[in-house]
Design a protein around this motif. Structure first.
Motif, PDB file in Angstrom:
ATOM      1  N   LEU A  83       0.827  -1.210   0.000  1.00 25.59           N
ATOM      2  CA  LEU A  83       0.000   0.000   0.000  1.00 25.59           C
ATOM      3  C   LEU A  83       0.862   1.262   0.000  1.00 25.59           C
ATOM      4  O   LEU A  83       0.525   2.256  -0.651  1.00 25.59           O
ATOM      5  N   LEU A  87       0.409   4.086  -2.617  1.00 21.03           N
ATOM      6  CA  LEU A  87      -0.060   5.390  -2.132  1.00 21.03           C
ATOM      7  C   LEU A  87       1.068   6.418  -2.096  1.00 21.03           C
ATOM      8  O   LEU A  87       0.855   7.561  -1.679  1.00 21.03           O
ATOM      9  N   THR A 118      -7.103  -2.475   3.940  1.00 19.83           N
ATOM     10  CA  THR A 118      -6.832  -1.814   2.658  1.00 19.83           C
ATOM     11  C   THR A 118      -7.719  -0.578   2.498  1.00 19.83           C
ATOM     12  O   THR A 118      -7.238   0.503   2.104  1.00 19.83           O
ATOM     13  N   CYS A 122      -6.167   3.340   2.486  1.00 17.43           N
ATOM     14  CA  CYS A 122      -6.319   4.217   1.315  1.00 17.43           C
ATOM     15  C   CYS A 122      -7.132   5.454   1.680  1.00 17.43           C
ATOM     16  O   CYS A 122      -6.799   6.578   1.266  1.00 17.43           O
ATOM     17  N   ALA A 127      -6.947   8.774  -0.890  1.00 20.24           N
ATOM     18  CA  ALA A 127      -6.567   8.345  -2.238  1.00 20.24           C
ATOM     19  C   ALA A 127      -7.819   7.965  -3.027  1.00 20.24           C
ATOM     20  O   ALA A 127      -8.706   7.305  -2.494  1.00 20.24           O
ATOM     21  N   ILE A 129      -9.202   5.641  -5.066  1.00 22.82           N
ATOM     22  CA  ILE A 129      -8.945   4.274  -5.528  1.00 22.82           C
ATOM     23  C   ILE A 129     -10.306   3.631  -5.798  1.00 22.82           C
ATOM     24  O   ILE A 129     -11.188   3.664  -4.929  1.00 22.82           O
ATOM     25  N   LEU A 134      -9.452  -1.577  -5.061  1.00 22.69           N
ATOM     26  CA  LEU A 134      -9.424  -1.977  -3.640  1.00 22.69           C
ATOM     27  C   LEU A 134      -9.510  -3.497  -3.525  1.00 22.69           C
ATOM     28  O   LEU A 134      -8.864  -4.114  -2.679  1.00 22.69           O
TER      29      LEU A 134
END
Ligand code: PMV
Length: 330
Positions: A83, A87, A118, A122, A127, A129, A134
């Motif tokens: 991650l 990220l 997760t 995030c 973020a 995403i 994901l």
């Protein structure tokens, strides 16, 4: 150094597979040997807070309020490495995770754990995403976690590559009122967890046959769910669970997850369906506990029969549930 903390809390539900995932084509990317289908479990969930902090020198992890052991911390830290790369941060994180159900009993705590981790990690960095990504990222922590991102009834495609192996919902949680009654045969930690188990799958002569016929079971179970056809659903779900356990029992080394009481319950479930027309079928993961999947109108009758059969048995009950989500900050 100024202390910079970015945090978020997310919740994800556990899920129960109707067509199982067992064995990987690619161990490190957790690309599965076959596609799988599952239902999220509304009442079994993990809630995780991730706080990225620039003053930490290592990732920290607590599970249910206690400092986690080194094995768990290392597994989470490895996932945080993935991650961090995605990220674009070099900060470590404080991770506090809580399950509302017992861990290590064949109830997939790793699925809800890695999906919640997760999602929170995030969200903490705001973020953008997609759900698809994901699911892909969660898959790297634990394969079945990919299925805890979308809601309700879910299919995880085997995919050709890292980018194409993700889970998607094919029916919402309220599409069919199914209940999972989990008969807790044992609360003991399983000796061989699923991550190690996947590595043994290919050593069974039955694995190629199971994998080659998985697509048929995927389409039959999806169609039974979409038509709400319990009889057809039950037949495929039980056959698929039996096939996975046949592979487990014939792997090198052999893995026997069923306990004598598991088998007693499986026989009971078939009898109640065949002789009493109760809408119930069984499925077991990498543990001895028996998931009795019932139509909600028959769940009380099934729970009563489980108690008659087993005496004082602990039963967890869950309806179908939604996908992973970020909790509002207070
Ligand atoms: O996600 P893992 O590595 O814990 O594997 C899950 C394996 C089974 O629970 C046995 C089957 C499944 O599809 O959930």
């Amino acid at each position: 150094m100024t202390n910079i903390t970015d945090s978020a809390t997310a919740r994800a539900h556990s899920n129960i597979a109707f067509v199982k995932y067992w064995g990987n084509r690619d161990q490190s990317l957790r690309l599965p040997a076959n596609a799988s289908v599952s239902m999220n479990l509304a009442d079994l969930h993990t809630t995780t807070t991730v706080a990225w902090n620039n003053e930490l020198r290592a990732d920290r992890l607590t599970i249910n309020g206690a400092v986690a052991n080194e094995t768990a911390r290392t597994r989470v830290a490895r996932h945080l490495d993935v991650l961090r790369a995605r990220l674009d941060t070099d900060r470590f994180a404080r991770v506090n995770s809580r399950n509302n159900f017992p861990m290590g009993t064949g109830i997939a705590s790793s699925a809800s754990a890695f999906a919640a981790l997760t999602t929170a990690a995030c969200a903490a960095l705001n973020a953008a995403i997609s759900k698809r990504e994901l699911s892909i990222l969660s898959r790297l922590g634990s394969g079945s976690a990919a299925r805890s991102i979308p809601s309700g009834f879910v299919e995880w495609r085997d995919g050709e590559s890292h980018e194409t192996s993700y889970a998607e919902s094919f029916a919402p949680a309220d599409h069919w009122k199914l209940v999972d009654l989990i008969a807790i045969v044992s609360r003991e930690h399983k000796r061989i967890g699923s991550s190690a188990g996947h590595e043994t799958a290919a050593s069974s002569i039955f694995q190629p046959a199971r994998v080659a016929t998985a697509a048929e079971r995927i389409s039959s179970v999806k169609s039974a769910i979409l038509r709400r056809d319990f009889e057809s659903f039950a037949e495929t779900v039980e056959a698929d669970s039996n096939l996975m356990h046949a592979v487990m029992m014939t792997s090198k080394p052999p893995l026997f997850y069923w306990a004598p009481l598991s088998l007693t319950i499986m026989e009971g479930v078939r009898r109640w369906r065949q002789d009493e027309n109760l809408m119930v079928c069984y499925t077991l993961d990498a543990g001895p506990n028996v998931h009795c999947i019932c139509a909600d109108g028959d769940a009380d009758a099934v729970a009563a029969r489980l108690r008659d059969l087993c005496g004082e048995i602990e039963i967890l009950r869950s309806d179908a549930g939604g996908g992973a989500y970020v909790l509002p900050t207070d």
